[in-house]
Every structure is written in structure tokens, then in C-alpha cells.
Design an enzyme around this catalytic site. Structure first.
Site, PDB file in Angstrom:
ATOM      1  N   THR A 123     122.137 -36.367 -11.549  1.00 57.19           N
ATOM      2  CA  THR A 123     121.662 -37.122 -12.648  1.00 57.19           C
ATOM      3  C   THR A 123     120.726 -36.210 -13.561  1.00 57.19           C
ATOM      4  O   THR A 123     120.091 -35.481 -12.828  1.00 57.19           O
ATOM      5  CB  THR A 123     121.330 -38.222 -12.742  1.00 57.19           C
ATOM      6  OG1 THR A 123     120.584 -38.827 -13.543  1.00 57.19           O
ATOM      7  CG2 THR A 123     120.013 -38.488 -11.472  1.00 57.19           C
ATOM      8  N   ASP A 124     120.876 -36.088 -14.985  1.00 55.46           N
ATOM      9  CA  ASP A 124     119.882 -35.533 -15.726  1.00 55.46           C
ATOM     10  C   ASP A 124     118.516 -35.915 -15.612  1.00 55.46           C
ATOM     11  O   ASP A 124     117.488 -35.429 -15.771  1.00 55.46           O
ATOM     12  CB  ASP A 124     120.153 -35.459 -17.104  1.00 55.46           C
ATOM     13  CG  ASP A 124     120.512 -36.988 -17.963  1.00 55.46           C
ATOM     14  OD1 ASP A 124     120.003 -37.864 -16.848  1.00 55.46           O
ATOM     15  OD2 ASP A 124     120.556 -37.002 -18.908  1.00 55.46           O
ATOM     16  N   GLU A 125     118.251 -37.212 -14.861  1.00 53.27           N
ATOM     17  CA  GLU A 125     116.932 -37.569 -14.629  1.00 53.27           C
ATOM     18  C   GLU A 125     116.342 -36.992 -13.724  1.00 53.27           C
ATOM     19  O   GLU A 125     114.923 -37.170 -13.744  1.00 53.27           O
ATOM     20  CB  GLU A 125     116.919 -39.239 -13.993  1.00 53.27           C
ATOM     21  CG  GLU A 125     117.632 -40.133 -15.170  1.00 53.27           C
ATOM     22  CD  GLU A 125     117.152 -41.649 -15.190  1.00 53.27           C
ATOM     23  OE1 GLU A 125     116.283 -41.758 -14.297  1.00 53.27           O
ATOM     24  OE2 GLU A 125     118.124 -42.191 -15.888  1.00 53.27           O
ATOM     25  N   TYR A 148     114.075 -44.086  -8.698  1.00 52.31           N
ATOM     26  CA  TYR A 148     115.427 -43.761  -8.702  1.00 52.31           C
ATOM     27  C   TYR A 148     115.780 -42.170  -8.724  1.00 52.31           C
ATOM     28  O   TYR A 148     116.246 -41.519  -8.074  1.00 52.31           O
ATOM     29  CB  TYR A 148     116.095 -44.508  -9.911  1.00 52.31           C
ATOM     30  CG  TYR A 148     117.605 -43.837 -10.066  1.00 52.31           C
ATOM     31  CD1 TYR A 148     118.272 -43.777  -9.364  1.00 52.31           C
ATOM     32  CD2 TYR A 148     117.720 -42.992 -11.373  1.00 52.31           C
ATOM     33  CE1 TYR A 148     119.872 -43.231  -9.623  1.00 52.31           C
ATOM     34  CE2 TYR A 148     118.752 -42.422 -11.646  1.00 52.31           C
ATOM     35  CZ  TYR A 148     119.899 -42.645 -10.592  1.00 52.31           C
ATOM     36  OH  TYR A 148     121.138 -41.884 -11.052  1.00 52.31           O
ATOM     37  N   LYS A 152     117.235 -39.411  -6.363  1.00 52.11           N
ATOM     38  CA  LYS A 152     118.312 -38.392  -6.561  1.00 52.11           C
ATOM     39  C   LYS A 152     117.789 -36.956  -6.553  1.00 52.11           C
ATOM     40  O   LYS A 152     118.505 -36.122  -6.065  1.00 52.11           O
ATOM     41  CB  LYS A 152     118.788 -38.626  -8.055  1.00 52.11           C
ATOM     42  CG  LYS A 152     119.471 -40.039  -8.179  1.00 52.11           C
ATOM     43  CD  LYS A 152     121.018 -40.098  -7.094  1.00 52.11           C
ATOM     44  CE  LYS A 152     121.907 -39.409  -7.915  1.00 52.11           C
ATOM     45  NZ  LYS A 152     123.388 -39.816  -7.017  1.00 52.11           N
TER      46      LYS A 152
END
Ligand code: NAD
Ligand code: DAU
Length: 342
Positions: A123-125, A148, A152
Site C-alpha cells: 500500500t502507499d501508506e 496498520y 504492512k
């Protein structure tokens, strides 16, 4: 081609399973999913009679099960995760177990089975947050801000380590915020749509100024398939949509599409550590994989609203279950402190 998809009963996984079976008529899919609150076999009901598809109810942390499933598999596409930032703020335990330990368990099992390809859906997060300017490239440093995102990022780094240490044939994609059919209504777009259709208050964190970079799930699935088929082992590919929007503008568009009133908007206390803006530079995927997003945002939003309108039973089943309890714990106090739109 025999593909093991993990988390295929969730939002993007279910879109991916159906997309791949339609696009690749000679591929078979084995879907391993633990059916957590976010896994829903109704998402895959259309495949009940499909001979190229098989569902296995199980956990990515179950090494013995993985050792049974992986021999003969040509590729793993790993979606399975705890995926909601707000839940990770309430309790990060399941995020560490599934996202970190589960990813390493799957990597180990795939290495032992000599699985020729392993794609991790990141994810871009993992990059953290941006201010008003700039975009993340694949070489931006990882600086995750929520439990979260940190889980990731840990998994993302374990995938990287598997390539560098063991030369395992792994790839990573990092996508921006997805929307589309089958998304669990804890996430913002389906939450706004289902509340607008039901005439219920719409909680907007802070002032609604945070910005997200939206991509339709179909475009994300096409990018994952392109990376699986044409990506270079050990590489990372950003898969970002073309559309950036602040949350309040997004709510206003969705209210227009649903025909609901702006009086439903409630400004509620913000998410702790709320990342201000995400924006992905997907030049590499466009250049090296020949991929680009195709779904125009207004069209995609309109189709998504229509999907939720046409699936009241799907929505009702979710809202009748444990989601009601989650919603109470996440929003009751916030809504009591809410401000309405002027
Ligand atoms: P989701 O929460 O809708 O679905 C997750 C699925 O994983 C569910 O079917 C659940 O039952 C399954 N699962 C959870 N724990 C499991 C376990 N231990 N073993 C087996 N299955 C398990 O998630 P989503 O939004 O579809 O996201 C899928 C993946 O894409 C995640 O890895 C997420 O981090 C990533 N991602 C999501 C977005 C987004 O905007 N939703 C964007 C970029 C990346
Ligand atoms: O960027 C990719 C990520 O996008 C994925 O990795 C995550 O799995 C996915 O959940 C999503 O994370 P976000 O936190 O950006 O998505 P969410 O839908 O929870 O929130 C989108 C924006 O809307 C964010 O700025 C917070 C805001 N929001 C969200 C909720 C649930 C609200 O204002 N009110 C809400 O009730």
C-alpha cells in the site's frame, strides 16, 4: 497457470479473482481466505459453478496448510490482511499476526515449495504522509504512521529481504486508495454511500481536508496482473489512480450521486495521527508494465453508487452483523461531539 490468491473473499481479492478468471481463460485460482469479518463468500457467489475456481477456508499463518496447498502452484498473489486503519488504532494485535507473521509464513512456505512467482499487495501508506505538494516514488523512504501502515511496511520489508537473502522471486505492488464493488462499509466511500442511501449521518474526520488518491479496484487488479506477468523479481511498482480529492469534496460528489442532502454531514473528532495526503507517482508501472488506470473517477463513482443501490441484501447482511458493534465503538462518542455542515 495455477494461482494461489490469499484474501480473495475480501474487497480487492474478490475483484481480482473474478477479473483474472475472465481475462485468462486457461488460469485456475485457489482462494485461501480465513473469512474474518471482512471476508464474504457472497462476493464470489457468481463463481459457484466455475470449475477453474476453488475456495479453501484457512489462515495464512497455518504453515501445515500452506505446505499442502503450494506444491504445483505457479504464482501466489498475497492480498490477505487486516486492512482498516481505524481498527488498527483500536487494537493492533490481529494486524501484527496476519500482516507480519502471516506474510513471513507464506514467504517461507512458497520458498520451500519453490513457487516461481510471489506478488505481495502492499500500500502507499507505507510511505507515510505528504503535505500539499509532491508524490511518492518507489524509492521514497518508508515512514508508516498508523499501526496498520507499520504492519504492512514490515511485511513489505520482509518481502524485500526474501529477495535479497534468498533470491526468492518476489514482487511488490503499492497501490493508492481503492474504491468499487464489494468494499466493506467501514471504509470511507462505501460508508458514505450506504449512509446517504439510508439517510443516516455521515461522519467526516476533522474538517474533511485530508486528501486521498483514488483508484478503481478494476484498475488496481489490472496493475497487479500486469506486474505478475511482466514485473521484474525484486522490484516494487506503485499503482496510483489519476484522481486526488479532499474528503469533503468527495462526500459532496457522493451526496449528489445518491440524491441525499448535505445536512447528513457531521464533522467529528479526527482520527489520531491522520495522514494528511497520499499521492503516488506510477511512472514506473506505466513505462515498464504498459499499465495505466482507465476508469474515469466520475464514471467509477457513479458505477459504485449503482452497485450499492442494487445490492441492498449484501449491505443489510453486513450491517446486521458485528459491524453494528464496531460502528458503535468507533463512532458513538464521535457523533455525540459532531458539528453539522453550515
Ligand atoms: P479486506 O479487508 O476487504 O479483505 C481482506 C481479506 O483477507 C478478507 O477476505 C479476510 O477474510 C482475509 N484475511 C484476513 N486475515 C486473514 C488470514 N489470517 N488468513 C487468510 N485470510 C485472511 O481488504 P482489501 O481492502 O481488499 O485489501 C486487500 C489487500 O490490499 C490488503 O493487503 C491491503 O493492505 C491492500 N491494499 C488495500 C487498499 C485499499 O484501498 N483497500 C489499497 C492498497 C493496498
Ligand atoms: O491508501 C491505501 C489505503 O487506503 C489502504 O492501504 C487501506 O487498506 C485502506 O483502508 C485505505 O486507508 P485510508 O485510511 O486512507 O482509508 P479510509 O477509507 O479509512 O479513509 C479514507 C479517508 O476518509 C481518510 O482520510 C479518513 C477519512 N474518513 C474515514 C472514515 C472511515 C472519514 O473522514 N470518516 C470516516 O468515517
Amino acid at each position: 497457470m495455477r494461482v494461489l490468491v490469499t484474501g480473495g473473499a475480501g474487497f480487492i481479492g474478490a475483484n481480482f479473482v473474478q477479473y483474472v478468471l475472465a481475462q485468462r481463460p486457461d488460469w485456475e485460482i485457489l482462494n485461501l481466505d480465513a473469512l474474518t469479518y471482512a471476508g464474504n463468500l457472497e462476493n464470489l457467489a457468481a463463481l459457484d459453478a466455475e470449475p477453474r475456481y476453488r475456495f479453501v477456508h484457512g489462515d495464512v499463518c497455518d504453515r501445515a496448510l500452506l505446505d499442502q496447498l503450494l506444491p504445483g502452484v505457479d504464482a501466489v498473489v498475497h492480498f490477505a490482511a487486516e486492512s482498516h486503519v481505524d481498527r488498527s488504532i483500536l487494537d493492533a494485535t490481529a494486524f501484527i499476526r496476519t500482516n507480519v507473521q502471516g506474510t513471513q509464513t507464506l514467504l517461507d512456505a512458497a520458498r520451500q515449495a519453490q513457487t516461481p512467482r510471489f506478488l505481495f499487495v502492499s500500500t502507499d501508506e507505507v510511505y507515510g504522509a505528504l503535505g500539499a505538494q509532491g508524490r511518492f516514488t518507489e524509492s521514497s523512504p518508508l515512514a508508516p504512521n498508523s499501526p496498520y501502515a507499520a504492519s504492512k511496511a514490515a511485511a513489505d520489508m520482509l518481502v524485500r529481504a526474501a529477495f535479497h537473502t534468498h533470491r526468492q522471486p518476489v514482487l511488490t505492488t503499492r497501490a493508492s486508495n481503492n474504491y468499487g464493488a464489494y468494499q466493506f462499509p467501514e471504509k470511507f466511500i462505501p460508508l458514505v454511500i450506504t449512509h446517504a442511501l439510508a439517510g443516516e449521518p455521515i461522519p467526516v474526520y476533522g474538517e474533511g481536508k485530508n486528501v486521498r488518491n483514488w483508484i478503481h479496484a478494476q484498475d488496481h487488479c489490472a496493475g497487479i496482473l500486469a506486474a505478475l506477468e511482466r514485473g521484474m523479481p525484486g522490484e516494487v511498482y506503485n499503482l496510483g489512480g489519476d484522481d486526488e480529492l479532499d474528503n469533503l469534496s468527495l462526500v459532496r460528489r457522493l451526496l449528489q450521486l445518491t440524491g441525499a442532502s448535505e445536512s447528513l454531514i457531521r464533522f467529528v473528532p479526527d482520527r489520531p495521527g491522520h495522514d494528511f495526503r497520499y499521492s503516488l507517482d506510477s511512472t514506473r508501472a506505466r513505462r515498464e508494465l504498459g499499465w495505466r488506470p482507465h476508469v474515469a473517477f466520475d464514471d467509477g463513482l457513479g458505477r459504485t453508487v449503482s452497485w450499492y443501490r442494487q445490492h441492498p441484501d449484501w449491505v443489510a447482511h453486513i450491517r446486521d452483523g458485528s459491524f453494528r458493534q464496531y460502528y458503535q465503538s468507533q463512532y458513538a462518542t464521535r457523533l455525540a461531539q459532531a458539528r453539522t455542515a453550515q
